[in-house]
Design an enzyme around this catalytic site. Structure first.
Site, PDB file in Angstrom:
ATOM      1  CB  THR A  20      -4.991  -0.371  -0.352  1.00 55.22           C
ATOM      2  OG1 THR A  20      -6.411  -0.352  -0.324  1.00 55.22           O
ATOM      3  CG2 THR A  20      -4.459   0.452   0.799  1.00 55.22           C
ATOM      4  CB  SER A  66      -8.862  -5.521  -6.192  1.00 57.23           C
ATOM      5  OG  SER A  66      -9.289  -5.807  -4.879  1.00 57.23           O
ATOM      6  CG  ASP A 100     -11.425  -4.901  -0.769  1.00 59.27           C
ATOM      7  OD1 ASP A 100     -11.046  -5.279   0.366  1.00 59.27           O
ATOM      8  OD2 ASP A 100     -11.826  -3.745  -0.992  1.00 59.27           O
TER       9      ASP A 100
HETATM   10  C1  SIN Z   1      -7.272  -2.810  -0.567  1.00 55.45           C
HETATM   11  O1  SIN Z   1      -6.405  -2.992  -1.412  1.00 55.45           O
HETATM   12  O2  SIN Z   1      -7.045  -3.064   0.650  1.00 55.45           O
HETATM   13  C2  SIN Z   1      -8.649  -2.299  -0.874  1.00 55.45           C
HETATM   14  C3  SIN Z   1      -8.806  -1.793  -2.250  1.00 55.45           C
HETATM   15  C4  SIN Z   1      -8.625  -2.844  -3.294  1.00 55.45           C
HETATM   16  O3  SIN Z   1      -8.911  -4.017  -3.041  1.00 55.45           O
HETATM   17  O4  SIN Z   1      -8.223  -2.467  -4.413  1.00 55.45           O
END
Ligand code: SIN
Length: 329
Positions: A20, A66, A100
């Site tokens: 994110t 992730s 994640d």
């Molecule tokens: C995030 O980073 O909060 C969700 C997406 C990910 O884990 O890449």
């Protein structure tokens, strides 16, 4: 990317993997409808000044959401960390990562590298395009930890809190302060660029687990399959038995390990436990890890299945994979 520096400067290397923090949405007001892993790590460093005496180096290792993290990317990331940490003028490494599976990557890197310099994972709960993104401050804080000369081991920095790779868990779906360290509590805090430490850094171990770093691509592709199954009210052994049938039929990638996400102090529904014992008898490595977010499994004299202590099921899975790789070598 900066490639020349005066001898008095130290480098902090920032490795990008997506998440994110590198996410993009169609509008600044959208904090959930974004696509993760879009913005390059060099751009994430755009507005961030290197602290006095430091030079920042950016390198893109992966660019993914992730949730899709896998063993191959972990090995690649561990290798890039090992490469940079071996450079005398590198103070530490920062990794930008999705939230994640961040705790899994952190645990893997600590288990494999146990570095005597800091490796600091950081992240964001809001995309880079947000009206008020949390990524830039998290990156600044992570750089401050990576530049701390007494720091070592793999940590996670999010919302001003420093967590050990061993203890950190994502505990919130939306809040910017999305991580916690359970009973152990945080390693410390970052306040206006200064680290206030509360307890020891994660331990370092000379050489780490170099076998993984030297593994060839074929060995990585053949990383042992370890499944996680949850014990719950009304659980059955049906999935374990299907996995055993698949194994007996000679499938290319059979289950070699099984983690039971157990209730409370490591208890397992009787039907799932019976199936797990069948799996253990058939040569599958079985480990119980608690579903509870705090505490550890205290062993009982009549235990027939090993327990993973304080490790969460996802971290127990990594520990079991590494154990199986160690046995195969
Ligand atoms: C995030 O980073 O909060 C969700 C997406 C990910 O884990 O890449």
């Amino acid at each position: 990317m900066v490639d020349s520096l005066s001898s008095s400067l130290r480098r902090v290397v920032v490795l990008g993997t997506g998440g994110t923090i590198a996410g993009r949405a169609a509008s600044g007001g959208d904090n959930i409808g974004y696509t993760a892993g879009q913005v390059g790590v060099a751009d994430l460093l755009g507005g961030i000044d290197a602290p006095e005496g430091l030079v920042l180096v950016a390198e893109q290792v992966a660019q993914l959401d992730s949730k899709d993290m896998d063993f191959g990317v972990w090995v690649q990331l561990a290798r890039r960390c090992a490469f940079w940490l071996a450079e005398a003028d590198v103070a530490g490494v920062v990794i930008t990562h999705g939230t994640d599976t961040l705790e899994e990557t952190a645990f893997f890197l600590q288990a494999v590298l146990a570095p005597d310099k800091p490796v600091v994972l950081t992240c964001a709960m809001r995309p880079a395009t947000s009206l008020s993104p949390d990524g830039p401050q998290n990156v600044r804080d992570a750089i401050a930890v990576a530049a701390t000369s007494s720091a070592q081991g793999v940590t996670v920095v999010c919302a001003g809190v420093i967590h050990s790779a061993m203890d950190v868990q994502k505990v919130h779906t939306y809040r910017q302060d999305a991580f916690a360290s359970g009973d152990a509590g945080p390693v410390g805090y970052v306040e206006e660029g200064a680290v206030r430490r509360l307890r020891d850094w994660p331990r370092s171990q000379a050489g780490g687990n170099s076998r993984i770093l030297e593994a060839d691509e074929k060995a990585i592709a053949l990383s042992p399959r370890v499944e996680i199954l949850t014990s719950h009210a009304g659980a059955s052994g049906a999935i374990v038995d299907l996995l055993l049938q698949e194994r007996a039929a000679g499938c290319a990638d059979p289950m070699r390990g099984l983690v039971l996400a157990a209730t409370g102090n490591g208890t397992v529904h009787h039907a799932l436990e019976a199936a797990a014992l069948r799996a253990q008898d058939a040569g599958v490595a079985v480990l119980r890890a608690t579903r509870c977010t705090s505490g550890r499994i205290l062993p009982r004299p009549d235990d027939k299945l090993r327990n993973a202590g304080a490790l969460t099921p996802v971290k127990a899975r990594i520990a079991l994979m590494l154990e199986l790789i160690g046995k195969a070598a």
